[in-house]
Write an enzyme that holds these catalytic residues in place. Structure first.
Site, short mmCIF file in Angstrom:
data_model
loop_
_atom_site.label_atom_id
_atom_site.label_comp_id
_atom_site.label_asym_id
_atom_site.label_seq_id
_atom_site.Cartn_x
_atom_site.Cartn_y
_atom_site.Cartn_z
N LYS A 132 -2.47 -29.26 -8.76
CA LYS A 132 -1.42 -28.35 -8.28
C LYS A 132 -1.62 -26.94 -8.83
O LYS A 132 -1.29 -25.95 -8.17
CB LYS A 132 -0.04 -28.90 -8.63
N TYR A 192 -3.35 -34.77 -11.62
CA TYR A 192 -2.37 -34.30 -10.63
C TYR A 192 -1.93 -32.87 -10.94
O TYR A 192 -1.94 -31.99 -10.07
CB TYR A 192 -1.16 -35.23 -10.64
P1 NAP Z 1 5.24 -39.39 -0.65
O1 NAP Z 1 6.54 -39.92 -0.21
O2 NAP Z 1 4.26 -40.30 -1.31
O3 NAP Z 1 4.55 -38.68 0.60
C1 NAP Z 1 3.23 -38.23 0.54
C2 NAP Z 1 2.76 -38.01 1.96
O4 NAP Z 1 1.40 -37.53 1.91
C3 NAP Z 1 2.71 -39.33 2.76
O5 NAP Z 1 3.07 -39.06 4.08
C4 NAP Z 1 1.25 -39.73 2.67
O6 NAP Z 1 0.82 -40.54 3.74
C5 NAP Z 1 0.62 -38.35 2.76
N1 NAP Z 1 -0.79 -38.35 2.41
C6 NAP Z 1 -1.38 -38.74 1.25
N2 NAP Z 1 -2.71 -38.60 1.35
C7 NAP Z 1 -2.96 -38.12 2.60
C8 NAP Z 1 -4.13 -37.76 3.31
N3 NAP Z 1 -5.36 -37.88 2.78
N4 NAP Z 1 -4.00 -37.27 4.56
C9 NAP Z 1 -2.79 -37.15 5.13
N5 NAP Z 1 -1.64 -37.50 4.53
C10 NAP Z 1 -1.74 -37.97 3.27
O7 NAP Z 1 5.42 -38.20 -1.70
P2 NAP Z 1 6.29 -36.85 -1.64
O8 NAP Z 1 7.02 -36.79 -2.92
O9 NAP Z 1 7.04 -36.73 -0.37
O10 NAP Z 1 5.13 -35.77 -1.70
C11 NAP Z 1 5.04 -34.68 -0.82
C12 NAP Z 1 4.48 -33.49 -1.58
O11 NAP Z 1 5.43 -33.08 -2.56
C13 NAP Z 1 3.19 -33.79 -2.34
O12 NAP Z 1 2.28 -32.72 -2.21
C14 NAP Z 1 3.66 -33.91 -3.78
O13 NAP Z 1 2.65 -33.60 -4.71
C15 NAP Z 1 4.78 -32.89 -3.79
N6 NAP Z 1 5.75 -33.06 -4.90
C16 NAP Z 1 6.61 -34.11 -4.92
C17 NAP Z 1 7.51 -34.24 -5.99
C18 NAP Z 1 8.49 -35.38 -6.06
O14 NAP Z 1 9.23 -35.46 -7.06
N7 NAP Z 1 8.57 -36.25 -5.09
C19 NAP Z 1 7.53 -33.29 -7.02
C20 NAP Z 1 6.63 -32.23 -6.96
C21 NAP Z 1 5.75 -32.12 -5.89
P3 NAP Z 1 0.72 -42.15 3.62
O15 NAP Z 1 2.09 -42.69 3.93
O16 NAP Z 1 -0.31 -42.49 4.66
O17 NAP Z 1 0.27 -42.48 2.23
#
Ligand code: NAP
Length: 252
Positions: free
Chosen positions: A176, A172
């Site tokens: 990034k 992961y």
């Molecule tokens: P999340 O709630 O798991 O949301 C991830 C989203 O990405 C979901 O809508 C998921 O859809 C979608 N997704 C995954 N694979 C996909 C694909 N092949 N095509 C289209 N959509 C896809 O996680 P989140 O925390 O909101 O993550 C959003 C971004 O923030 C990510 O890039 C993550 O790496 C980044 N981030 C998050 C955190 C944190 O603490 N939460 C920290 C650093 C960075 P489904 O519902 O269909 O699975």
């Protein structure tokens, strides 16, 4: 719409008037992406809610309301990306948010297949979506791309004393770091087109991304505000840079 200035970094301002402007957020059916879509909608944008699952995306569209539209888009599926791009004429804001996490293994423990699976979404998916939507972005007067990265992708931070779990979550985190590199390369490649490309470290947020995120108390809406700030950068704003959710610069 003029967003508040950043809490710590002095990133502020925007272009005026978002009427008739169009944004796309990938992976917007839940989590940070859904909050970004909500805030861009509240700011007056027409927002395409990207979702690989139509039913989940439709639910998000209904919950957010306003001028939102479902765009079925699996960023890891070339046919889905091409089909989605055909449906959008002009695009002002692209938020590459869709992402998946991995387990806590070091590269020495992880198998190459897991790297491939995570890179398909977090890295190759961003390339596929960005390139497919470039014609639509080039029709915009103020095109912006925001890549949702992670502070864990900062090589400077990884190489320093900040990370207690050194080398873990390697698939992961390296995905990034690759996204950060792409942010710089795209910013340079698209500068002549006036397209700004920046990366956001959203901070730890309570989402379904992984167990650590799910157990945290970080508000996804706070991270989304950081993404919206980058989406609304003025024409003299930065490009090819990496910012924390509060607008402070993050070292590569
Ligand atoms: P999340 O709630 O798991 O949301 C991830 C989203 O990405 C979901 O809508 C998921 O859809 C979608 N997704 C995954 N694979 C996909 C694909 N092949 N095509 C289209 N959509 C896809 O996680 P989140 O925390 O909101 O993550 C959003 C971004 O923030 C990510 O890039 C993550 O790496 C980044 N981030 C998050 C955190 C944190 O603490 N939460 C920290 C650093 C960075 P489904 O519902 O269909 O699975």
């Amino acid at each position: 719409m003029r967003p508040e200035s950043a809490a710590g970094g002095g990133l502020s301002g925007s272009f005026d008037g978002v009427e008739n402007l169009v944004a796309l957020v990938t992976g917007a059916n839940k989590g940070i992406g859904k909050e970004i879509a909500r805030q861009l909608t509240d700011a007056g944008f027409t927002v395409y809610v990207g979702s690989r699952d139509a039913a989940r995306g439709e639910r998000a569209v209904e919950e957010i309301g306003g001028d939102t539209r479902l765009l079925v888009l699996d960023v890891a599926d070339d046919a889905s990306v091409a089909d989605a791009a055909r449906q959008v004429g002009t695009l002002d804001i692209l938020v590459n948010n869709a992402g998946i996490s991995g387990d806590d293994k070091t590269p020495a423990q992880e198998n190459a297949g897991t790297f491939r699976r995570i890179y398909e979404t977090n890295v190759f998916g961003v390339v596929a979506v960005t390139n497919a939507f470039l014609p639509a972005l080039r029709r915009s007067a103020h095109p912006r791309i925001v890549n949702i990265s992670s502070g864990t992708g900062s090589l400077s931070w990884s190489a320093g004393p900040q990370f207690p779990h050194r080398g873990t979550y390697a698939a992961y985190r390296s995905s990034k770091a690759a996204l950060n590199a792409l942010t710089v390369y795209y910013a340079h490649a698209l500068a002549a087109d006036g397209i700004k490309v920046n990366a956001l470290a959203p901070g730890l947020r309570r989402t379904d991304l992984n167990a650590t995120a799910a157990a945290s108390d970080g508000d996804p809406a706070e991270a989304a505000a950081g993404a919206v700030r980058l989406a609304l950068l003025p024409d003299d704003g930065p490009s090819g840079e990496f910012f924390s959710w509060d607008g402070t610069p993050v070292p590569w």
